[in-house]
Write a protein that holds these residues in place. Structure first.
Motif: not given
Length: 193
Positions: A50-61, A157-170
C-alpha cells in the motif's frame, strides 16, 4: 519525507505517537519513486504494497474484454494507492495502478502493516480511513446509479476540485462512468449555468 506521513497519521488519529512508534513507522515504510506512466501494480499480479503518496498522482483502472479502460480510483498527495482486495487477500489483481505524474510514495508491505498495527495511532488512522473509504464508495455508487451526468460532475467538482487540474478529461469521464463526449457537453452546461 516522513513528516508528511506523520502529519497525516496525527491528523487521522487521537492517540499520540511516541518516539519508539515513530522509529518503528520509519523502519516499516520504504521510499519508492515512479516515473509518469510506470505501473505501481500490474493487472494479474498480487499487490505487494500500500503506498502513501508524498508527491504525484496515480490512477487505478481495469481494462475490459473490449480494451476499454474503467477508472475506479484517482489519488494525489496525502492519499493512499492500493488494491485492497489483492493486498489483503494476496490474490491477483484485476486492476492496474499507474503513476499519472512522476510520483514519490512511502510503501508498506502487509507484513510491516501487521507489525505497526499495534500502534494505537496507526490503528485509529486505518479505522478512520476505512470508514471514509466505505462512505465515499457508497456515495459514488449511489451517484452513478441515481444522478444524471451533470449532477455527477458537480459532485465530483465539489469533493475533488484539484483533480480537474491534475487528470485529463477522458480519465475523469471514465471515473464518472460517462463518455468523454458526454463530459464535454456536461462541462459546457456547467460553465453556462
Amino acid at each position: 519525507m516522513f513528516e508528511t506521513l506523520l502529519t497525516y497519521i496525527k491528523r487521522h488519529s487521537e492517540s499520540s505517537l511516541s518516539d519508539e512508534d515513530i522509529m518503528l513507522i520509519k523502519k516499516s515504510f520504504l521510499f519508492k519513486s515512479l516515473k509518469k506512466k510506470e505501473l505501481f501494480l500490474e493487472q494479474g499480479k498480487v499487490c505487494q504494497y500500500t503506498g502513501f503518496i508524498i508527491k504525484g498522482a496515480t490512477r487505478q483502472f481495469s481494462i475490459d474484454a473490449s480494451g476499454i479502460e474503467h477508472v475506479i480510483q484517482l489519488s494525489i498527495e496525502n492519499w493512499w494507492s492500493v488494491d485492497r482486495e489483492s493486498f489483503l487477500m494476496k490474490a491477483p489483481s484485476v486492476y492496474n495502478i499507474e503513476a499519472w505524474e512522476d510520483t514519490d510514495l512511502l510503501v508498506l508491505s502487509l507484513e510491516n502493516l501487521e507489525r505497526i498495527h499495534s500502534i494505537p495511532a496507526i490503528k485509529e488512522m486505518f479505522w478512520q480511513m476505512n470508514q471514509s473509504n466505505f462512505i465515499a464508495s457508497q456515495k459514488r455508487l449511489n451517484y452513478s446509479i441515481s444522478l444524471p451526468a451533470l449532477e455527477r460532475y458537480e459532485e465530483f467538482l465539489k469533493h475533488y476540485p484539484e483533480f480537474v487540474q491534475r487528470f485529463p478529461q477522458h480519465t475523469i469521464a471514465s471515473y464518472l462512468g460517462i463518455s468523454k463526449e458526454t463530459l464535454s457537453r456536461v462541462r459546457n452546461k456547467y460553465v453556462h449555468k
